[in-house]
Design a protein around this motif. Structure first.
Motif, PDB file in Angstrom:
ATOM      1  N   ILE A  55       0.838  -1.201   0.000  1.00  0.00           N
ATOM      2  CA  ILE A  55       0.000   0.000   0.000  1.00  0.00           C
ATOM      3  C   ILE A  55       0.872   1.249   0.000  1.00  0.00           C
ATOM      4  CG2 ILE A  55      -1.451   1.420   1.509  1.00  0.00           C
ATOM      5  CD1 ILE A  55      -3.173  -0.371  -0.013  1.00  0.00           C
ATOM      6  N   GLN A  56       1.912   1.261   0.808  1.00  0.00           N
ATOM      7  CA  GLN A  56       2.799   2.420   0.860  1.00  0.00           C
ATOM      8  C   GLN A  56       3.504   2.630  -0.477  1.00  0.00           C
ATOM      9  OE1 GLN A  56       2.996   4.701   3.206  1.00  0.00           O
ATOM     10  NE2 GLN A  56       1.507   3.613   4.477  1.00  0.00           N
ATOM     11  N   ASN A  57       3.909   1.526  -1.118  1.00  0.00           N
ATOM     12  CA  ASN A  57       4.557   1.620  -2.416  1.00  0.00           C
ATOM     13  C   ASN A  57       3.589   2.168  -3.460  1.00  0.00           C
ATOM     14  OD1 ASN A  57       5.401   0.141  -5.198  1.00  0.00           O
ATOM     15  ND2 ASN A  57       7.225   0.537  -3.948  1.00  0.00           N
ATOM     16  N   LEU A  58       2.352   1.689  -3.434  1.00  0.00           N
ATOM     17  CA  LEU A  58       1.333   2.180  -4.366  1.00  0.00           C
ATOM     18  C   LEU A  58       1.050   3.663  -4.130  1.00  0.00           C
ATOM     19  CD1 LEU A  58      -1.229  -0.778  -4.359  1.00  0.00           C
ATOM     20  CD2 LEU A  58       0.223  -0.078  -6.271  1.00  0.00           C
ATOM     21  N   LEU A  59       0.972   4.064  -2.874  1.00  0.00           N
ATOM     22  CA  LEU A  59       0.700   5.464  -2.556  1.00  0.00           C
ATOM     23  C   LEU A  59       1.816   6.371  -3.069  1.00  0.00           C
ATOM     24  CD1 LEU A  59      -1.051   7.598  -1.182  1.00  0.00           C
ATOM     25  CD2 LEU A  59       0.151   7.097   0.967  1.00  0.00           C
ATOM     26  N   SER A  60       3.058   5.931  -2.901  1.00  0.00           N
ATOM     27  CA  SER A  60       4.194   6.711  -3.398  1.00  0.00           C
ATOM     28  C   SER A  60       4.131   6.842  -4.912  1.00  0.00           C
ATOM     29  CB  SER A  60       5.507   6.045  -2.974  1.00  0.00           C
ATOM     30  OG  SER A  60       6.621   6.715  -3.529  1.00  0.00           O
ATOM     31  N   ARG A  61       3.828   5.761  -5.607  1.00  0.00           N
ATOM     32  CA  ARG A  61       3.741   5.811  -7.067  1.00  0.00           C
ATOM     33  C   ARG A  61       2.547   6.655  -7.509  1.00  0.00           C
ATOM     34  NH1 ARG A  61       7.308   2.253  -9.267  1.00  0.00           N
ATOM     35  NH2 ARG A  61       8.166   0.658  -7.861  1.00  0.00           N
ATOM     36  N   TYR A  62       1.447   6.565  -6.779  1.00  0.00           N
ATOM     37  CA  TYR A  62       0.252   7.353  -7.085  1.00  0.00           C
ATOM     38  C   TYR A  62       0.558   8.850  -6.947  1.00  0.00           C
ATOM     39  CZ  TYR A  62      -4.504   9.236  -6.387  1.00  0.00           C
ATOM     40  OH  TYR A  62      -5.671   9.967  -6.468  1.00  0.00           O
ATOM     41  N   ASN A  63       1.233   9.230  -5.862  1.00  0.00           N
ATOM     42  CA  ASN A  63       1.548  10.643  -5.621  1.00  0.00           C
ATOM     43  C   ASN A  63       2.523  11.201  -6.650  1.00  0.00           C
ATOM     44  OD1 ASN A  63      -0.118  10.869  -3.375  1.00  0.00           O
ATOM     45  ND2 ASN A  63       1.499  10.269  -1.935  1.00  0.00           N
ATOM     46  N   ASN A  64       3.367  10.340  -7.207  1.00  0.00           N
ATOM     47  CA  ASN A  64       4.344  10.785  -8.204  1.00  0.00           C
ATOM     48  C   ASN A  64       3.828  10.671  -9.639  1.00  0.00           C
ATOM     49  OD1 ASN A  64       6.396  11.429  -6.347  1.00  0.00           O
ATOM     50  ND2 ASN A  64       6.999   9.289  -6.179  1.00  0.00           N
ATOM     51  N   GLU A 121      -6.133  11.793 -15.322  1.00  0.00           N
ATOM     52  CA  GLU A 121      -7.480  11.254 -15.158  1.00  0.00           C
ATOM     53  C   GLU A 121      -7.615  10.347 -13.940  1.00  0.00           C
ATOM     54  OE1 GLU A 121      -8.444   9.276 -18.780  1.00  0.00           O
ATOM     55  OE2 GLU A 121      -8.918  11.126 -19.848  1.00  0.00           O
ATOM     56  N   ARG A 122      -6.646  10.333 -13.075  1.00  0.00           N
ATOM     57  CA  ARG A 122      -6.692   9.406 -11.948  1.00  0.00           C
ATOM     58  C   ARG A 122      -7.804   9.768 -10.971  1.00  0.00           C
ATOM     59  NH1 ARG A 122      -1.278  10.963  -8.414  1.00  0.00           N
ATOM     60  NH2 ARG A 122      -1.975  13.039  -7.786  1.00  0.00           N
ATOM     61  N   LYS A 123      -8.337   8.748 -10.336  1.00  0.00           N
ATOM     62  CA  LYS A 123      -9.414   8.885  -9.351  1.00  0.00           C
ATOM     63  C   LYS A 123      -8.800   8.883  -7.953  1.00  0.00           C
ATOM     64  CE  LYS A 123     -12.660   6.545 -12.442  1.00  0.00           C
ATOM     65  NZ  LYS A 123     -11.743   6.629 -13.609  1.00  0.00           N
ATOM     66  N   PRO A 124      -9.617   9.080  -6.911  1.00  0.00           N
ATOM     67  CA  PRO A 124      -9.067   9.037  -5.550  1.00  0.00           C
ATOM     68  C   PRO A 124      -8.296   7.746  -5.300  1.00  0.00           C
ATOM     69  CG  PRO A 124     -11.307   9.871  -5.507  1.00  0.00           C
ATOM     70  CD  PRO A 124     -11.048   9.433  -6.919  1.00  0.00           C
ATOM     71  N   ALA A 164       5.517  -5.919 -15.892  1.00  0.00           N
ATOM     72  CA  ALA A 164       5.269  -5.880 -14.451  1.00  0.00           C
ATOM     73  C   ALA A 164       3.822  -5.478 -14.205  1.00  0.00           C
ATOM     74  CB  ALA A 164       6.236  -4.902 -13.779  1.00  0.00           C
ATOM     75  N   SER A 165       3.487  -5.236 -12.963  1.00  0.00           N
ATOM     76  CA  SER A 165       2.200  -4.661 -12.592  1.00  0.00           C
ATOM     77  C   SER A 165       2.434  -3.805 -11.358  1.00  0.00           C
ATOM     78  CB  SER A 165       1.159  -5.747 -12.307  1.00  0.00           C
ATOM     79  OG  SER A 165       1.255  -6.201 -10.971  1.00  0.00           O
ATOM     80  N   PRO A 166       1.524  -2.885 -11.039  1.00  0.00           N
ATOM     81  CA  PRO A 166       1.707  -2.100  -9.806  1.00  0.00           C
ATOM     82  C   PRO A 166       1.737  -2.970  -8.553  1.00  0.00           C
ATOM     83  CG  PRO A 166       0.079  -1.058 -11.230  1.00  0.00           C
ATOM     84  CD  PRO A 166       0.359  -2.416 -11.821  1.00  0.00           C
ATOM     85  N   LEU A 167       1.222  -4.198  -8.663  1.00  0.00           N
ATOM     86  CA  LEU A 167       1.161  -5.086  -7.501  1.00  0.00           C
ATOM     87  C   LEU A 167       2.438  -5.891  -7.289  1.00  0.00           C
ATOM     88  CD1 LEU A 167      -2.483  -6.402  -8.003  1.00  0.00           C
ATOM     89  CD2 LEU A 167      -1.694  -4.801  -6.242  1.00  0.00           C
ATOM     90  N   ALA A 175      -2.149   5.411 -13.377  1.00  0.00           N
ATOM     91  CA  ALA A 175      -2.428   6.085 -12.108  1.00  0.00           C
ATOM     92  C   ALA A 175      -1.344   5.811 -11.077  1.00  0.00           C
ATOM     93  CB  ALA A 175      -3.787   5.640 -11.564  1.00  0.00           C
ATOM     94  N   PHE A 176      -0.595   4.719 -11.260  1.00  0.00           N
ATOM     95  CA  PHE A 176       0.503   4.356 -10.358  1.00  0.00           C
ATOM     96  C   PHE A 176       1.858   4.476 -11.062  1.00  0.00           C
ATOM     97  CE2 PHE A 176      -3.285   2.006  -8.969  1.00  0.00           C
ATOM     98  CZ  PHE A 176      -3.406   2.504  -7.677  1.00  0.00           C
ATOM     99  N   GLY A 177       1.920   5.349 -12.048  1.00  0.00           N
ATOM    100  CA  GLY A 177       3.183   5.657 -12.699  1.00  0.00           C
ATOM    101  C   GLY A 177       3.647   4.670 -13.748  1.00  0.00           C
TER     102      GLY A 177
END
Length: 336
Positions: free
Chosen positions: A68-77, A82-85, A137-140, A158-160
């Motif tokens: 989750i933290q990794n996804l959040l970092s990629r999301y913020n960057n 068009e990304r959603k919450p 790869a995948s964001p997961l 949305a996750f870079g």
């Protein structure tokens, strides 16, 4: 009269929550499934995870706090406009990486093919070969330090992520881990070979692929034979000790699968500029011993053999003799 409807989707009703009308992420203590041993215990066992819920409160799935933290970092960057919450993007991410989900090109998610390279091996390959990204790869499952990566879904931007590894010719230095089906592996190695020959810029792709048999008849190995100055088998890892991370390791469940049923080939596809740059940075120096040390650190023990297509020394590329090549094909010589 009323009909009876059966829901065949996996469900954990004890994790469902009252709906809020939007996607939510909760820090949850997840009870283990009952089993003979757990029923004999006075208190149930719990594991911590981040559960993701749809607007109706249904639990879509769980992720480890680290993922989750990794996804959040990629999301913020991410610069995807068009990304959603964040919670909604994570929920939709889990839904599209379920078996059978189809992307815009008709390609289906096959979760059982999403085996992930062990993290210490990936870190070693990135450092040794100066790799800057991952194909397929995948964001997961993307490695936590990877900056550039390509996935099968446009929504992963949305996750870079960048969409579709086959949307461009490959140059630069990357790791590639396509789905483990003959057609997909052959296509990926073919693309790497043809891309490297189409550019004068340094091109280097490192593959971590299964060897279906001991005689190198796996389809993608034809590129080592047809393009011996571009496609190299640089190492083979013993099936007795090697383990992939499970396709759903990001959920916080069992991290590693059992040992593989086949040995693992490490291929390097590179043009002259990529090979010269790799030799300049000593990328092939002490490779066999360092691979063994890395995997021993990961699993406790390892066996590694040299590739039999070409053998690299510190700064010289040498061709094995016909007798050496034949001997290596007949019996892999492991370094223990």
């Amino acid at each position: 009269s009323d009909w009876v409807h059966f829901n065949t989707e996996p469900t954990r009703p004890e994790l469902d929550t009252p709906g809020t009308g939007q996607y939510e992420i909760y820090n949850t203590n997840i009870p283990s499934f009952p089993c003979k041993n757990s029923l004999e215990q006075s208190a149930p066992k719990y594991s911590k995870a981040m559960t993701i819920h749809d607007p109706d409160g249904k639990c879509i799935g769980a992720l480890s706090e680290t993922r989750i933290q990794n996804l959040l970092s990629r999301y913020n960057n991410s610069t995807h406009y068009e990304r959603k919450p964040f919670a909604e993007e994570v929920g939709r991410l889990l839904l599209r990486y379920k078996d059978g989900h189809t992307n815009s090109k008709g390609q289906k998610t096959k979760l059982n093919n999403h085996w992930t390279t062990p993290p210490l091996l990936m870190s070693y390959l990135q450092s040794k070969f100066k790799l800057t990204g991952e194909k397929f790869a995948s964001p997961l499952n993307v490695h936590e330090t990877t900056k550039q990566y390509w996935t099968m879904y446009e929504e992963d931007q949305a996750f870079g992520a960048q969409h579709d590894a086959y949307s461009h010719r490959w140059s630069g230095a990357f790791e590639a881990n396509p789905e483990y089906e003959d057609e997909e592996m052959d296509k990926a190695v073919s693309w790497a070979v043809k891309s490297s020959l189409a550019t004068t810029q340094p091109a280097l792709t490192i593959f971590v692929l299964p060897a279906w048999d001991d005689h190198s008849n796996t389809a993608y190995m034809r590129w080592c034979r047809s393009h011996p100055n571009t496609c190299y088998l640089i190492g083979k890892l013993s099936k007795k000790y090697f383990k992939f991370m499970t396709p759903d390791h990001w959920s916080g469940n069992d991290t590693f699968a059992g040992t593989t049923k086949w040995n693992i080939n490490i291929l390097a596809v590179m043009n002259k500029a990529g090979r010269d740059e790799a030799i300049l940075h000593n990328c092939f120096h002490n490779l066999q011993d360092e691979l063994k040390q890395t995997l021993t650190q990961q699993f406790g023990y390892a066996e590694v053999s040299k590739g039999f297509i070409k053998t690299f020394t510190h700064d010289v590329l040498t061709e094995p003799t016909k007798e050496d090549r034949q001997s290596n094909r007949q019996q892999t010589k492991w370094s223990k």
